[in-house]
Motif scaffolding. Sequence first.
Motif, PDB file in Angstrom:
ATOM      1  N   SER A   6     -34.509 -14.343  58.698  1.00 48.84           N
ATOM      2  CA  SER A   6     -35.031 -12.969  58.919  1.00 48.84           C
ATOM      3  C   SER A   6     -33.731 -12.653  59.771  1.00 48.84           C
ATOM      4  O   SER A   6     -33.283 -12.957  60.697  1.00 48.84           O
ATOM      5  CB  SER A   6     -36.174 -12.940  59.851  1.00 48.84           C
ATOM      6  OG  SER A   6     -37.477 -12.956  58.978  1.00 48.84           O
ATOM      7  N   TYR A  62     -35.865 -19.903  55.077  1.00 47.93           N
ATOM      8  CA  TYR A  62     -35.918 -18.401  55.207  1.00 47.93           C
ATOM      9  C   TYR A  62     -35.059 -18.045  56.287  1.00 47.93           C
ATOM     10  O   TYR A  62     -34.991 -18.607  57.246  1.00 47.93           O
ATOM     11  CB  TYR A  62     -37.206 -17.759  54.962  1.00 47.93           C
ATOM     12  CG  TYR A  62     -37.717 -17.859  53.710  1.00 47.93           C
ATOM     13  CD1 TYR A  62     -37.871 -16.990  52.618  1.00 47.93           C
ATOM     14  CD2 TYR A  62     -38.483 -19.414  53.572  1.00 47.93           C
ATOM     15  CE1 TYR A  62     -38.483 -17.321  51.491  1.00 47.93           C
ATOM     16  CE2 TYR A  62     -38.980 -19.349  52.137  1.00 47.93           C
ATOM     17  CZ  TYR A  62     -39.105 -18.381  51.126  1.00 47.93           C
ATOM     18  OH  TYR A  62     -39.813 -18.644  49.982  1.00 47.93           O
ATOM     19  N   PHE A 118     -36.408 -20.102  59.524  1.00 49.75           N
ATOM     20  CA  PHE A 118     -37.547 -20.683  59.161  1.00 49.75           C
ATOM     21  C   PHE A 118     -37.863 -21.631  58.336  1.00 49.75           C
ATOM     22  O   PHE A 118     -36.891 -21.204  57.055  1.00 49.75           O
ATOM     23  CB  PHE A 118     -38.710 -19.707  58.953  1.00 49.75           C
ATOM     24  CG  PHE A 118     -38.895 -18.504  59.946  1.00 49.75           C
ATOM     25  CD1 PHE A 118     -39.608 -18.504  60.976  1.00 49.75           C
ATOM     26  CD2 PHE A 118     -38.174 -17.066  59.695  1.00 49.75           C
ATOM     27  CE1 PHE A 118     -39.484 -17.332  62.052  1.00 49.75           C
ATOM     28  CE2 PHE A 118     -38.031 -16.348  60.846  1.00 49.75           C
ATOM     29  CZ  PHE A 118     -38.950 -16.415  61.912  1.00 49.75           C
ATOM     30  N   GLU A 147     -44.085 -13.712  62.917  1.00 49.42           N
ATOM     31  CA  GLU A 147     -44.596 -12.056  62.989  1.00 49.42           C
ATOM     32  C   GLU A 147     -45.666 -11.891  63.744  1.00 49.42           C
ATOM     33  O   GLU A 147     -46.026 -10.770  64.434  1.00 49.42           O
ATOM     34  CB  GLU A 147     -44.639 -11.286  61.694  1.00 49.42           C
ATOM     35  CG  GLU A 147     -43.156 -11.008  61.090  1.00 49.42           C
ATOM     36  CD  GLU A 147     -43.129 -10.469  59.909  1.00 49.42           C
ATOM     37  OE1 GLU A 147     -44.135 -10.186  59.265  1.00 49.42           O
ATOM     38  OE2 GLU A 147     -42.169  -9.991  59.174  1.00 49.42           O
ATOM     39  N   THR A 196     -35.736 -10.017  55.321  1.00 50.07           N
ATOM     40  CA  THR A 196     -35.896 -11.480  55.012  1.00 50.07           C
ATOM     41  C   THR A 196     -35.224 -12.138  53.640  1.00 50.07           C
ATOM     42  O   THR A 196     -35.536 -11.403  52.723  1.00 50.07           O
ATOM     43  CB  THR A 196     -37.598 -11.678  55.526  1.00 50.07           C
ATOM     44  OG1 THR A 196     -37.993 -11.497  56.467  1.00 50.07           O
ATOM     45  CG2 THR A 196     -37.740 -13.551  55.173  1.00 50.07           C
ATOM     46  N   GLN A 249     -42.296 -17.804  58.621  1.00 50.72           N
ATOM     47  CA  GLN A 249     -41.989 -16.437  59.066  1.00 50.72           C
ATOM     48  C   GLN A 249     -42.999 -15.371  59.162  1.00 50.72           C
ATOM     49  O   GLN A 249     -43.032 -14.745  60.194  1.00 50.72           O
ATOM     50  CB  GLN A 249     -41.118 -16.005  57.717  1.00 50.72           C
ATOM     51  CG  GLN A 249     -40.262 -14.639  58.244  1.00 50.72           C
ATOM     52  CD  GLN A 249     -41.000 -13.483  57.838  1.00 50.72           C
ATOM     53  OE1 GLN A 249     -41.874 -13.266  57.254  1.00 50.72           O
ATOM     54  NE2 GLN A 249     -40.489 -12.335  58.569  1.00 50.72           N
TER      55      GLN A 249
END
Length: 187
Positions: A5, A3, A63, A73, A103, A69
């Motif tokens: 972001s 992933y 990630f 956060e 994301t 992810q």
Amino acid sequence: MPYISIIVPPIPEDHKEKFLAHFPTIAKEMKELPMVLGVSGGQILGEDHAEVKEFKFIHTIAFATLEDQKSFETSEWALSHKAKFEEAAKAAGHSTAAPPHATFEVADFPKDHTPKALTQMSRIAVADEGKLEEVRAAWEAVMAAVGKQTWGGRSVGSEDGKTYGLGFVGWDSFEASFFSFSLHSHF
């Protein structure tokens, strides 16, 4: 699947030099977090087919999983930096709203890839999620027509509920990007 972001922090023009001087430290700190695979960033040169006149910056955080992810956060590091950002923005009379961010679930990161001087990032809203593969194939065909390989993915959990496709392509320069699309748009 990994992933990414993508964040576009609001950096006032009078904070540009300070931010650019500090970003390598921020990126290094993020890379040291166990849930972060990589961090990159740079100035936005163009947006919506037009040159960006004011300073705009974009950065990405990679990630291995969506759980990583989410863990980032809520990490002490992210929450403390968010608080510092909000405090500084408020003191300067700027908005404390969260910066634009999204994301994306992406294909495996390209192996043996050498970054180019310029990365083009293209995002497209896909009304029918079932058509996402067709959109991806069309994007790859366009990039193949200009002699480029592309890489990307699809949005997850967008705030507006829409699905977005994301494509990255590397260029040696802004001029090479512009010339390639100008040349091929005449066919």
